[in-house]
Structure formats: structure tokens, C-alpha cells
Design a protein around this motif. Structure first.
Motif, PDB file in Angstrom:
ATOM      1  N   THR A  19      -7.289  -1.740  -2.025  1.00  0.00           N
ATOM      2  CA  THR A  19      -7.997  -1.641  -3.302  1.00  0.00           C
ATOM      3  C   THR A  19      -8.333  -0.183  -3.609  1.00  0.00           C
ATOM      4  OG1 THR A  19      -8.967  -3.845  -3.064  1.00  0.00           O
ATOM      5  CG2 THR A  19     -10.068  -2.319  -4.582  1.00  0.00           C
ATOM      6  N   VAL A  20      -8.809   0.524  -2.604  1.00  0.00           N
ATOM      7  CA  VAL A  20      -9.178   1.930  -2.791  1.00  0.00           C
ATOM      8  C   VAL A  20      -7.948   2.774  -3.087  1.00  0.00           C
ATOM      9  CG1 VAL A  20     -10.234   3.939  -1.704  1.00  0.00           C
ATOM     10  CG2 VAL A  20     -11.188   1.663  -1.304  1.00  0.00           C
ATOM     11  N   THR A  21      -6.851   2.509  -2.358  1.00  0.00           N
ATOM     12  CA  THR A  21      -5.613   3.262  -2.582  1.00  0.00           C
ATOM     13  C   THR A  21      -5.100   3.059  -3.997  1.00  0.00           C
ATOM     14  OG1 THR A  21      -5.006   3.085  -0.244  1.00  0.00           O
ATOM     15  CG2 THR A  21      -3.237   3.585  -1.805  1.00  0.00           C
ATOM     16  N   ARG A  22      -5.109   1.823  -4.441  1.00  0.00           N
ATOM     17  CA  ARG A  22      -4.658   1.508  -5.804  1.00  0.00           C
ATOM     18  C   ARG A  22      -5.567   2.176  -6.832  1.00  0.00           C
ATOM     19  NH1 ARG A  22      -4.525  -3.443  -5.112  1.00  0.00           N
ATOM     20  NH2 ARG A  22      -6.512  -4.055  -6.044  1.00  0.00           N
ATOM     21  N   PHE A  23      -6.847   2.153  -6.568  1.00  0.00           N
ATOM     22  CA  PHE A  23      -7.812   2.769  -7.480  1.00  0.00           C
ATOM     23  C   PHE A  23      -7.564   4.273  -7.581  1.00  0.00           C
ATOM     24  CE2 PHE A  23     -11.727   4.923  -8.456  1.00  0.00           C
ATOM     25  CZ  PHE A  23     -12.294   4.159  -9.453  1.00  0.00           C
ATOM     26  N   ALA A  24      -7.450   4.922  -6.446  1.00  0.00           N
ATOM     27  CA  ALA A  24      -7.292   6.377  -6.430  1.00  0.00           C
ATOM     28  C   ALA A  24      -5.973   6.810  -7.058  1.00  0.00           C
ATOM     29  CB  ALA A  24      -7.385   6.896  -4.998  1.00  0.00           C
ATOM     30  N   SER A  25      -4.929   6.017  -6.859  1.00  0.00           N
ATOM     31  CA  SER A  25      -3.613   6.382  -7.385  1.00  0.00           C
ATOM     32  C   SER A  25      -3.537   6.196  -8.896  1.00  0.00           C
ATOM     33  CB  SER A  25      -2.517   5.551  -6.717  1.00  0.00           C
ATOM     34  OG  SER A  25      -2.668   4.168  -7.029  1.00  0.00           O
ATOM     35  N   GLY A  26      -4.514   5.517  -9.474  1.00  0.00           N
ATOM     36  CA  GLY A  26      -4.511   5.274 -10.915  1.00  0.00           C
ATOM     37  C   GLY A  26      -4.976   6.461 -11.731  1.00  0.00           C
ATOM     38  N   GLY A  27      -5.423   7.516 -11.043  1.00  0.00           N
ATOM     39  CA  GLY A  27      -5.901   8.695 -11.764  1.00  0.00           C
ATOM     40  C   GLY A  27      -7.415   8.707 -11.856  1.00  0.00           C
ATOM     41  N   LEU A  28      -8.015   9.847 -11.568  1.00  0.00           N
ATOM     42  CA  LEU A  28      -9.472   9.981 -11.555  1.00  0.00           C
ATOM     43  C   LEU A  28      -9.897  10.897 -12.699  1.00  0.00           C
ATOM     44  CD1 LEU A  28      -9.961  10.458  -7.695  1.00  0.00           C
ATOM     45  CD2 LEU A  28     -10.051   8.320  -9.007  1.00  0.00           C
ATOM     46  N   THR A  29     -10.356  10.307 -13.759  1.00  0.00           N
ATOM     47  CA  THR A  29     -10.778  11.096 -14.920  1.00  0.00           C
ATOM     48  C   THR A  29     -12.089  11.814 -14.610  1.00  0.00           C
ATOM     49  OG1 THR A  29     -11.954   9.188 -15.841  1.00  0.00           O
ATOM     50  CG2 THR A  29      -9.679   9.531 -16.552  1.00  0.00           C
ATOM     51  N   ARG A  30     -12.237  12.988 -15.168  1.00  0.00           N
ATOM     52  CA  ARG A  30     -13.456  13.770 -14.951  1.00  0.00           C
ATOM     53  C   ARG A  30     -14.433  13.547 -16.095  1.00  0.00           C
ATOM     54  NH1 ARG A  30     -13.271  17.534 -10.918  1.00  0.00           N
ATOM     55  NH2 ARG A  30     -11.221  18.053 -10.053  1.00  0.00           N
ATOM     56  N   GLN A  31     -15.632  13.085 -15.757  1.00  0.00           N
ATOM     57  CA  GLN A  31     -16.703  12.922 -16.720  1.00  0.00           C
ATOM     58  C   GLN A  31     -17.428  14.243 -16.967  1.00  0.00           C
ATOM     59  OE1 GLN A  31     -15.880   9.800 -18.030  1.00  0.00           O
ATOM     60  NE2 GLN A  31     -18.076   9.365 -18.087  1.00  0.00           N
ATOM     61  N   THR A  32     -17.578  15.010 -15.911  1.00  0.00           N
ATOM     62  CA  THR A  32     -18.250  16.314 -15.958  1.00  0.00           C
ATOM     63  C   THR A  32     -17.493  17.252 -15.021  1.00  0.00           C
ATOM     64  OG1 THR A  32     -19.738  16.131 -14.048  1.00  0.00           O
ATOM     65  CG2 THR A  32     -20.433  15.011 -16.083  1.00  0.00           C
ATOM     66  N   PRO A  33     -17.832  18.521 -15.004  1.00  0.00           N
ATOM     67  CA  PRO A  33     -17.183  19.435 -14.051  1.00  0.00           C
ATOM     68  C   PRO A  33     -17.420  19.065 -12.593  1.00  0.00           C
ATOM     69  CG  PRO A  33     -18.235  20.672 -15.808  1.00  0.00           C
ATOM     70  CD  PRO A  33     -18.680  19.255 -15.967  1.00  0.00           C
ATOM     71  N   HIS A  34     -18.420  18.204 -12.342  1.00  0.00           N
ATOM     72  CA  HIS A  34     -18.763  17.834 -10.970  1.00  0.00           C
ATOM     73  C   HIS A  34     -18.086  16.543 -10.507  1.00  0.00           C
ATOM     74  CE1 HIS A  34     -21.917  20.908 -11.083  1.00  0.00           C
ATOM     75  NE2 HIS A  34     -22.258  20.429 -12.260  1.00  0.00           N
ATOM     76  N   THR A  35     -17.388  15.860 -11.377  1.00  0.00           N
ATOM     77  CA  THR A  35     -16.746  14.593 -11.019  1.00  0.00           C
ATOM     78  C   THR A  35     -15.608  14.825 -10.030  1.00  0.00           C
ATOM     79  OG1 THR A  35     -17.182  13.791 -13.260  1.00  0.00           O
ATOM     80  CG2 THR A  35     -15.650  12.513 -11.923  1.00  0.00           C
ATOM     81  N   ILE A  36     -15.507  13.955  -9.042  1.00  0.00           N
ATOM     82  CA  ILE A  36     -14.387  14.018  -8.102  1.00  0.00           C
ATOM     83  C   ILE A  36     -13.098  13.701  -8.850  1.00  0.00           C
ATOM     84  CG2 ILE A  36     -13.349  12.975  -6.044  1.00  0.00           C
ATOM     85  CD1 ILE A  36     -16.158  12.408  -5.032  1.00  0.00           C
ATOM     86  N   GLY A  37     -12.130  14.602  -8.765  1.00  0.00           N
ATOM     87  CA  GLY A  37     -10.883  14.409  -9.502  1.00  0.00           C
ATOM     88  C   GLY A  37      -9.658  14.254  -8.628  1.00  0.00           C
TER      89      GLY A  37
END
Length: 254
Positions: A155-173
Motif C-alpha cells: 500500500t505504501v509503495t503504491r502510494f509513494a509511486s503515485g507522486g507526492l504533491t507539495r502543499q508547502t515548501p516543507h512537504t515531503i516530495g
């Protein structure tokens, strides 16, 4: 502020939205009169709208009180009965609010997003964007990270591979950075957030863990970064998550 002229000119959809918006500050049930007052609509109008929304499961009725309904929070297999979860959580949320003097949230995972299903505020709390029904990217929130940390690896792998949008400059991308963060959350039992979802806001959260089930919900506190220090509230958040997990497991067993 919605005025009398507003009530005469708005569409049916606007009126329904006004009814839903009335629940933003109170998740413990509202009567028709209070709903009408908050929505600035005639009581007879709200009564008719509420009856239709109950019939469609957008609102739940318990005696004279109305609650945001199950249909609004139907998230597949995540939380089959959100209202029951909220009711189990409210005493724990109140205690966590009183101990930390911060806004307390209860949320469920819906795909790649976190959906807030209950909020309890302190009277002196600085207003934030936290609201029932609010949705945020799970990887940008303490609530979401606390759930992902204990989710199945696929589940985590699928989630991470879907792209991590940045909400702020501090968001994990970056996926690798997220995986490292989740490993740390598993070690500590609490996820933290520092301006990752909203600039100026910090949070700490713990997932609700029931043996044999993938986690789907979490409880946490949120507040201004200059007031809420995640490491200080982490023990209280961890204790609240453990307590609510036990209540949820006992309820499921029944």
C-alpha cells in the motif's frame, strides 16, 4: 454572513450546502432549530432539506439530533461506520483536548487523501482551516503519515509511486524521504507535522491499530507552530491512540 436577502435568492444546492456548513463547529449532533439558525434559513426549509438528506444517508438522525451522514464518509473498506467511530472517539478526543489545550482531529484515509470526520476545538484556539469533511494529501499530514506508517508495504509503495504533491515548501516530495519518515513513525508510534500541509501549523497524530486489520483512521492534535510543539504532546497523543484503538477493537468484537 448570510443575510435575509441571501435566503430568498439562493438555489436549492446553496441551501443544502448551508446546512452541511452548519456542522463545521459542532460534531456532536444538531437539532433542526440550531441548524436553521446557523444556516440562516427558515426552520421549515431546513426540516424539509434534512428529511431528504436523511433519506439519502447524507445526514443521520438519532432522535431529535442530526449528524453528518455515513454516505458522506463512505470510503470503501476504510471505516464502515464513521458515526460509530466518532461516538467512540468523542470521550477520548475531549480528554486529549483538555490535556493538550489544542484542537483535536479524527480522520480516515480515503485513497491518497485524509478526510477529517470529527473536530474538537478549545475556546482559545487560533482558528485554522481544520473542518469536518476537509481533505488533504495524506503524506502532508501527521494523521496521514501515522496511518501509512502501519499500512501494508504494498500500500505504501503504491502510494509513494503515485507522486507526492507539495502543499508547502516543507512537504515531503520524494518517495525515499517518505519511507524514511514512516519508518521513524513506526519506531516512535506518533507522526509529527511541521508546516507540511499548511504554513504556520504543526500537528502530531497516532493511528488506530486493531489486530488483524490495516489501519484506516487516526487521532491527533493540531495548532499554530509557535504554540504546539509536537514532541511535547506526543505522549498524550500516543496514549489517546492506544485507548481509542482498544475501544474500537472491543466494539468490533461485540
Amino acid at each position: 454572513m448570510r443575510t435575509a436577502s441571501w435566503t430568498d435568492s439562493v438555489s436549492v444546492l446553496d441551501r443544502v450546502t448551508a446546512v452541511f456548513d452548519a456542522f463545521g463547529e459542532d460534531d456532536e449532533g444538531l437539532g433542526v432549530s440550531e441548524l436553521a439558525r446557523r444556516a440562516n434559513l427558515p426552520k421549515s426549509t431546513v426540516s424539509r432539506i434534512a428529511a431528504d438528506l436523511v433519506a439519502q444517508r447524507f445526514l443521520d438522525r438519532d432522535g431529535e439530533l442530526l449528524y453528518l451522514g455515513v454516505r458522506l464518509f463512505e470510503l470503501g473498506q476504510t471505516v464502515p461506520e464513521p458515526r460509530r467511530l466518532r461516538r467512540l472517539a468523542l470521550p477520548v478526543m475531549r480528554e486529549l483536548r483538555d490535556v493538550t489545550a489544542q484542537t483535536v482531529q479524527l480522520a480516515v484515509l480515503d485513497g491518497a487523501h485524509l478526510v477529517v470526520v470529527a473536530v474538537l476545538r478549545v475556546p482559545s484556539a487560533v482558528e485554522t482551516s481544520t473542518r469536518v469533511g476537509g481533505r488533504d494529501p495524506a503524506h502532508a499530514t501527521a494523521l496521514g503519515k501515522s496511518i501509512l506508517a502501519f499500512s501494508p508495504p504494498e500500500t505504501v509503495t503504491r502510494f509513494a509511486s503515485g507522486g507526492l504533491t507539495r502543499q508547502t515548501p516543507h512537504t515531503i516530495g520524494e518517495p525515499a524521504a517518505l519511507l524514511r519518515e514512516l519508518a521513524d513513525v513506526r519506531r516512535r508510534g506518533v507522526a509529527t507535522e511541521h508546516e507540511e500541509c499548511t504554513v504556520g501549523v504543526a500537528a502530531a497524530a497516532g493511528a488506530l491499530l486493531v489486530a488483524g486489520e490495516a489501519p484506516s483512521a487516526a487521532i491527533g492534535v493540531t495548532g499554530p507552530v509557535d504554540v504546539l510543539f509536537p514532541d511535547r504532546v506526543a505522549p498524550a497523543v500516543r496514549a489517546a491512540a492506544v485507548t481509542l484503538s482498544r475501544l474500537l477493537a472491543a466494539d468490533r468484537a461485540r
